[in-house]
Structure formats: structure tokens, C-alpha cells
Design a protein around this motif. Structure first.
Motif, mmCIF file in Angstrom:
data_model
loop_
_atom_site.group_PDB
_atom_site.id
_atom_site.type_symbol
_atom_site.label_atom_id
_atom_site.label_comp_id
_atom_site.label_asym_id
_atom_site.label_seq_id
_atom_site.Cartn_x
_atom_site.Cartn_y
_atom_site.Cartn_z
ATOM 1 N N ASP A 49 55.670 32.682 51.147
ATOM 2 C CA ASP A 49 54.808 33.794 50.726
ATOM 3 C C ASP A 49 54.604 33.781 49.209
ATOM 4 N N ALA A 50 55.667 33.468 48.456
ATOM 5 C CA ALA A 50 55.552 33.409 46.997
ATOM 6 C C ALA A 50 54.592 32.293 46.584
ATOM 7 N N ALA A 51 54.677 31.142 47.252
ATOM 8 C CA ALA A 51 53.776 30.024 46.944
ATOM 9 C C ALA A 51 52.330 30.402 47.242
ATOM 10 N N SER A 52 52.113 31.084 48.358
ATOM 11 C CA SER A 52 50.765 31.537 48.711
ATOM 12 C C SER A 52 50.256 32.558 47.688
ATOM 13 N N GLY A 53 51.097 33.497 47.305
ATOM 14 C CA GLY A 53 50.723 34.497 46.311
ATOM 15 C C GLY A 53 50.419 33.860 44.965
ATOM 16 N N LEU A 54 51.208 32.878 44.580
ATOM 17 C CA LEU A 54 50.982 32.181 43.320
ATOM 18 C C LEU A 54 49.631 31.461 43.345
ATOM 19 N N ARG A 55 49.316 30.805 44.459
ATOM 20 C CA ARG A 55 48.009 30.137 44.582
ATOM 21 C C ARG A 55 46.874 31.135 44.386
ATOM 22 N N ARG A 56 46.996 32.294 44.993
ATOM 23 C CA ARG A 56 45.952 33.320 44.850
ATOM 24 C C ARG A 56 45.831 33.793 43.407
ATOM 25 N N LEU A 57 46.948 33.969 42.730
ATOM 26 C CA LEU A 57 46.904 34.377 41.322
ATOM 27 C C LEU A 57 46.201 33.320 40.473
ATOM 28 N N LEU A 58 46.527 32.054 40.726
ATOM 29 C CA LEU A 58 45.917 30.970 39.965
ATOM 30 C C LEU A 58 44.407 30.885 40.209
ATOM 31 N N GLU A 59 43.991 31.238 41.419
ATOM 32 C CA GLU A 59 42.558 31.211 41.752
ATOM 33 C C GLU A 59 41.803 32.376 41.125
ATOM 34 N N ARG A 60 42.436 33.526 41.006
ATOM 35 C CA ARG A 60 41.724 34.756 40.630
ATOM 36 C C ARG A 60 41.837 35.158 39.173
ATOM 37 N N PHE A 61 42.808 34.616 38.464
ATOM 38 C CA PHE A 61 43.020 35.004 37.077
ATOM 39 C C PHE A 61 42.856 33.816 36.153
ATOM 40 N N GLU A 62 42.552 34.125 34.908
ATOM 41 C CA GLU A 62 42.560 33.109 33.861
ATOM 42 C C GLU A 62 44.013 33.020 33.386
ATOM 43 N N VAL A 63 44.707 31.998 33.823
ATOM 44 C CA VAL A 63 46.128 31.851 33.524
ATOM 45 C C VAL A 63 46.287 31.098 32.207
ATOM 46 N N LEU A 64 46.983 31.718 31.276
ATOM 47 C CA LEU A 64 47.196 31.125 29.959
ATOM 48 C C LEU A 64 48.476 30.306 29.897
ATOM 49 N N TRP A 65 49.479 30.723 30.640
ATOM 50 C CA TRP A 65 50.719 29.956 30.730
ATOM 51 C C TRP A 65 51.410 30.266 32.038
ATOM 52 N N LEU A 66 52.287 29.360 32.429
ATOM 53 C CA LEU A 66 53.111 29.552 33.614
ATOM 54 C C LEU A 66 54.484 28.980 33.313
ATOM 55 N N GLY A 84 51.172 34.261 32.258
ATOM 56 C CA GLY A 84 50.401 35.049 31.303
ATOM 57 C C GLY A 84 48.950 34.982 31.727
ATOM 58 N N VAL A 85 48.318 36.133 31.932
ATOM 59 C CA VAL A 85 46.924 36.148 32.388
ATOM 60 C C VAL A 85 46.068 36.955 31.432
ATOM 61 N N ARG A 86 44.846 36.463 31.241
ATOM 62 C CA ARG A 86 43.885 37.177 30.402
ATOM 63 C C ARG A 86 42.972 37.972 31.321
ATOM 64 N N GLN A 87 42.820 39.253 30.988
ATOM 65 C CA GLN A 87 41.931 40.132 31.745
ATOM 66 C C GLN A 87 40.820 40.597 30.815
ATOM 67 N N HIS A 88 39.580 40.446 31.249
ATOM 68 C CA HIS A 88 38.440 40.888 30.454
ATOM 69 C C HIS A 88 38.110 42.324 30.845
ATOM 70 N N VAL A 89 38.014 43.180 29.860
ATOM 71 C CA VAL A 89 37.766 44.598 30.112
ATOM 72 C C VAL A 89 36.685 45.108 29.171
ATOM 73 N N LEU A 90 36.044 46.172 29.577
ATOM 74 C CA LEU A 90 35.098 46.859 28.706
ATOM 75 C C LEU A 90 35.789 48.098 28.155
ATOM 76 N N ALA A 91 35.706 48.272 26.864
ATOM 77 C CA ALA A 91 36.299 49.441 26.218
ATOM 78 C C ALA A 91 35.186 50.271 25.595
ATOM 79 N N GLN A 92 35.441 51.544 25.447
ATOM 80 C CA GLN A 92 34.459 52.410 24.797
ATOM 81 C C GLN A 92 34.542 52.212 23.293
ATOM 82 N N GLY A 93 33.386 52.042 22.705
ATOM 83 C CA GLY A 93 33.320 51.874 21.260
ATOM 84 C C GLY A 93 32.754 53.118 20.597
ATOM 85 N N ASP A 94 32.013 52.899 19.554
ATOM 86 C CA ASP A 94 31.434 53.995 18.774
ATOM 87 C C ASP A 94 30.250 54.631 19.493
#
Length: 135
Positions: A49-66, A84-94
């Protein structure tokens, strides 16, 4: 799998951590370099299950390190995988002159830990035993 989300690190705790990591040549701490302010632990019942979950994480996220601590355990012997995963988000600005709020594209780096339930149980038992020894 069971997940544990401890929430975002407290601002004061993060700043203190950044101060400890501050290099001598830096004028001030750089909390932006911390990568564990946002974290999530996924605990799986079996290695398959951990191997399957890891595969899904690698497919869905931009992985910076493992870091594979199953293969190379940390000195205390704990075994897990840290991503380490990078998540792109929109933040409120000015506020724009038009009255609209400007959206700013940002990214956050989070740490995801993948571990096995039996190892987590041993770790919890070790921590409880160590705490009892301290008393």
C-alpha cells in the motif's frame, strides 16, 4: 492509509528554527528556506500500500526531493520516506484601482512523510518509553 496533518508550523516556532539554521554571513534568519512548515504524514498498513501511495504522490505532485529512510534509516533507526513537494497556489495580493483583488501566483514547499503502521507503533512505543525514563 491514515493521515496526520499537524497543521502549519507556528510562526514563532518557525522563526526560532530559522534562527538556529542562520548562517554566520546572513544578516537575518531566512524562514523562507524552511521546508517543513507545512507537513503531512501518511501511514500505510502494508508495504504494498505504501508503494502504491508513493507512486500516486510521484504522479500527482512536483517532487523536489525524496529521502528513502527505509533504505537508509536515520541514526535513531526510524524508517520512512520523506518527500518535498511544490504546490502552486493563488494568493490574494493588493487591491487594484478597479476594485478587484489582484491574484498572485506563489508556491509552497511541503513535506510529506510516508511510513508503515508497524514501524509507527514501534516509534510511538519508543517515544513513550523514553518519556517515562525522563520522569
Amino acid at each position: 492509509a491514515v493521515h496526520h496533518d499537524p497543521g502549519v508550523e507556528d510562526r514563532h516556532v518557525a522563526f526560532e528554527k530559522a534562527k538556529r539554521m542562520q548562517r554566520r554571513y546572513e544578516a537575518k534568519p531566512t524562514p523562507s528556506e524552511l521546508t517543513d512548515l507545512s507537513r503531512l504524514t501518511l501511514t500505510f498498513f502494508t508495504a504494498a500500500d505504501a508503494a502504491s501511495g508513493l507512486r500516486r504522490l510521484l504522479e500527482r505532485f512536483e517532487v523536489l526531493w525524496l529521502d528513502n529512510h527505509f533504505r537508509d534509516p536515520v541514526p535513531l533507526g526510524y524508517r520512512a520516506m520523506a518527500l518535498g513537494v511544490r504546490q502552486h497556489v493563488l494568493a490574494q495580493g493588493d487591491l487594484l484601482p478597479t476594485g478587484q483583488i489582484q491574484s498572485i501566483k506563489r508556491h509552497h514547499i511541503s513535506e510529506i512523510t510516508v511510513r508503515l503502521r508497524p514501524m509507527r507503533d514501534v516509534e510511538l512505543n519508543d517515544e513513550t518509553h523514553s518519556m517515562q525514563e525522563l520522569r
